[in-house]
Design an enzyme around this catalytic site. Structure first.
Site, PDB file in Angstrom:
ATOM      1  N   GLY A 186       0.828  -1.201   0.000  1.00  0.00           N
ATOM      2  CA  GLY A 186       0.000   0.000   0.000  1.00  0.00           C
ATOM      3  C   GLY A 186       0.859   1.246   0.000  1.00  0.00           C
ATOM      4  N   CYS A 187       0.371   2.310   0.594  1.00  0.00           N
ATOM      5  CA  CYS A 187       1.132   3.561   0.642  1.00  0.00           C
ATOM      6  C   CYS A 187       2.505   3.307   1.247  1.00  0.00           C
ATOM      7  CB  CYS A 187       0.382   4.604   1.466  1.00  0.00           C
ATOM      8  SG  CYS A 187       1.305   6.149   1.657  1.00  0.00           S
ATOM      9  N   PHE A 188       3.552   3.615   0.493  1.00  0.00           N
ATOM     10  CA  PHE A 188       4.881   3.251   0.965  1.00  0.00           C
ATOM     11  C   PHE A 188       5.378   4.066   2.155  1.00  0.00           C
ATOM     12  CE2 PHE A 188       6.817   5.486  -3.082  1.00  0.00           C
ATOM     13  CZ  PHE A 188       6.300   6.709  -2.677  1.00  0.00           C
TER      14      PHE A 188
END
EC number: 1.8.4.11
Length: 206
Positions: free
Chosen positions: A34-36
């Protein structure tokens, strides 16, 4: 020491040197969760992890930028590259931390972040990592922890493109903004529901 003995010891050291060097070489893992922004902290906290770096991988666009990737048209996912000392931590332990940091049941993104570039994936770097990844996912599926299958994919290794500097170590460089993001994205609540005790170490299926 005799000349013959010196030659023998020298030959032995030359024979052992490649094995010693190989044993000390760091390895890397590439994971998409997901969002890094949220994928550095869990691994930075692990003993044996030497470095983490955020970037993009798995797509067809060369050297993409953030605003290209978020369109979903590059084929890339946001990912973290983890450099680790295999003498201190192994790939299976890296995966244990990975599972507990994601929602492996979501095929369309992670938490409030939706889109193909937020899908979860493991990118094994060699055949040994692939075997470990497949066994780890299979064990999680067999564990009975979930009433639906894990959708996290195991994909072929691909070029990794380092993300822009403003994304690196975001959780450290902007702690208040990062905390606000985590709170409003529902990440902690969902992870608690999935895994129970936060940051618990060990196989997530136990």
């Amino acid at each position: 020491m005799s000349f013959t003995r010196t030659l023998w010891l020298g030959a032995l050291l030359l024979f052992l040197a490649p094995a010693l060097t190989q044993a000390d070489e760091p390895e890397q893992a590439v994971l998409a969760g997901g969002c890094f922004w949220s994928m550095q902290a869990p691994f930075d906290a692990l003993e044996g992890v030497l470095e983490t770096e955020l970037g993009y991988t798995g797509g067809h666009t060369l050297d993409p930028g953030y605003w290209q990737v978020v369109t979903g048209r590059t084929g890339h996912v946001e990912a973290v590259r983890i450099l680790f000392d295999p003498g201190s931590i192994d790939f299976s332990e890296i995966l244990e931390a990975f599972w507990r940091s994601i929602d492996p049941l979501d095929p369309h993104g992670q938490f409030c972040d939706r889109g193909s570039h937020y899908r979860t994936a493991i990118f094994p770097q060699d055949a040994a990592q692939r075997a470990i990844a497949e066994a780890s996912r299979a064990e999680l599926n067999r564990s009975g922890r979930f009433d639906q299958p894990v959708v996290t994919r195991i994909r072929d290794a691909a070029p990794f493109y380092r993300a822009e500097d403003e994304h690196q170590n975001y959780y450290r460089n902007h702690p208040e903004r990062y905390a606000d993001y985590v709170t409003h994205c529902g990440r902690e609540e969902r992870l608690q529901a999935l895994w129970g005790v936060p940051n618990k170490l060990g196989p997530p299926w136990k």
